[in-house]
Design a protein around this motif. Sequence first.
Motif, PDB file in Angstrom:
ATOM      1  N   ILE A  21       6.718  -0.021  -5.614  1.00 62.05           N
ATOM      2  CA  ILE A  21       6.405  -0.996  -6.657  1.00 62.05           C
ATOM      3  C   ILE A  21       5.052  -1.621  -6.322  1.00 62.05           C
ATOM      4  N   CYS A  24       3.352  -7.717  -7.031  1.00 59.09           N
ATOM      5  CA  CYS A  24       4.447  -8.583  -6.590  1.00 59.09           C
ATOM      6  C   CYS A  24       4.496  -9.887  -7.390  1.00 59.09           C
ATOM      7  N   GLY A  28       7.473  -7.829 -10.801  1.00 54.98           N
ATOM      8  CA  GLY A  28       7.624  -7.030  -9.584  1.00 54.98           C
ATOM      9  C   GLY A  28       8.758  -7.532  -8.716  1.00 54.98           C
ATOM     10  N   GLU A  29       8.843  -8.855  -8.536  1.00 51.82           N
ATOM     11  CA  GLU A  29       9.920  -9.408  -7.708  1.00 51.82           C
ATOM     12  C   GLU A  29      11.291  -9.170  -8.340  1.00 51.82           C
ATOM     13  N   VAL A  32      12.262  -5.636  -7.612  1.00 52.41           N
ATOM     14  CA  VAL A  32      12.680  -5.493  -6.207  1.00 52.41           C
ATOM     15  C   VAL A  32      14.101  -6.000  -6.039  1.00 52.41           C
ATOM     16  N   ILE A  44       6.792  -2.146  -1.322  1.00 54.08           N
ATOM     17  CA  ILE A  44       5.950  -2.928  -2.231  1.00 54.08           C
ATOM     18  C   ILE A  44       4.501  -2.897  -1.765  1.00 54.08           C
ATOM     19  N   ASP A  46       0.718  -4.967  -2.619  1.00 54.54           N
ATOM     20  CA  ASP A  46      -0.014  -6.009  -3.335  1.00 54.54           C
ATOM     21  C   ASP A  46      -1.170  -6.445  -2.449  1.00 54.54           C
ATOM     22  N   VAL A  52       3.255 -10.508  -0.266  1.00 54.34           N
ATOM     23  CA  VAL A  52       3.906  -9.316   0.282  1.00 54.34           C
ATOM     24  C   VAL A  52       4.872  -9.705   1.389  1.00 54.34           C
ATOM     25  N   GLY A  63       6.606  -3.572   3.159  1.00 53.28           N
ATOM     26  CA  GLY A  63       5.496  -4.142   2.407  1.00 53.28           C
ATOM     27  C   GLY A  63       4.158  -3.685   2.946  1.00 53.28           C
TER      28      GLY A  63
END
Length: 467
Positions: A21, A24, A28-29, A32, A44, A46, A52, A63
Amino acid sequence: MFGIKSPVKRSPVKKGLKIIIVGCGKVGETLVEQLVREGHDITIIDQDSERVQEIAELYDVMGLVGNGASHSVQMDAGIETTDLIIAVTESDELNLLCCTIAKQVGNCSAIARVRTPDYSREIGYLREKLGLAMIINPEMESASEAARLLFLPSALEAHSFARGQVELLKFSIPEESALNGITVAEMGRNSMSKVLVCAVERDGRVYIPNGDFRILQGDVLFIVASRMMMKPFLRQMGFATAQVSNTLIIGGGKATYYLAKQLTDVGIDVKIIEKDKSRCEELSILLPKATIINGDGTDQDLLEEEGISYAESVVALTGIDEENILLTLYVRHVSNAKVITKINRITFKDVINRLDLGSVIYPRYLTSEAIIAYVRGKKNSMDSNVESIHHMFDSKAEAIEFRVKEESEMTNVPLKDLSLKKDLLVACIHRKGTVIIPSGMDSIQVGDTVLVVTTHIGFDDLHDILF
């Protein structure tokens, strides 16, 4: 028998997908959170190192800090063995570039968030030429849901399945309702339309009702029926079914553009209040049929001057949740308008749910539902596929639409003879243009789409409904 009540249950864990993904932010969150819950291996990416670290620690995922469109960063994230990349940064161009690079390097599917109207008009072209599995647009999805509610303002939520042929509506039961005090079976006998009550929330508990379940004042119901049958049923039960003739929208962002375009195209009068003068000038060109007001939508004097007290509907679409909530509470105090509130963050959701806000739209959930439906379909390798998902009552229940691809032990067998799990309803079958509210004698056939409503969470194949 009163009804069936149970806590949320999960289907047996199956092997998850490896998913990257990129981005964030709020969407995005949410992705997740929900994809980790469903057992997938998440990484993830970012450029915000603090963000992150926060999400990686909160959800126990891998991350990486960096540019998600960078070949080297994607390689570090394991793109070569990834099943799916989802790009949901704030930049449409960066999302498309992330997916394009990933498709060149790995043998993965790709989903991009694209919100700009110019790109949204070319979704089909972009998806085909770039080889994307899906392009998602939270603002457009939010606008479409708001439009459905304005077309049928007595509903708290309105969702469609089977390519628009089946409707799933959410209602609250007032004291004067014809449904107050009758059982689900009595409702079926008294109604001229084939309609099914498929889920009920009462005092924070969710029930999958049987025929003996008695509907009471204050209950919140989800009802499923064909598009043709829903309005006659609602009229018979005393609910208003006429669409609004005018609406006042507070805020002039992308969702406002998409919503106003849909409404003006069907002849609904639209007035938009927006603070930014340059944005007002843009909207006046994009939406020649709408009335654009340059002003502060939280100014009580301006709202009264623009007719807040006699507007049929008001939609709060500013970029600030607190403003939207306060606007909604004010409107409900001074008028009887249909009110729709957009909320981007989920902080204090329990408090928000106790407020009398009417219809609430969460763009991040609309986005995640579409992606989770795709992920479950990709995860599944059997003879049915997830077409769409809607989370009900804060994810205490799900409505899942399956397409039946091949014959199996479930097809051509009366539903009464299948060993179905408890707390579950086969709510609807769509077959060659015909909508069936099934009885025990009906069966599932190849080519059907089947809508299942259940308090079990995580079904990714129709076989999951069996013991």
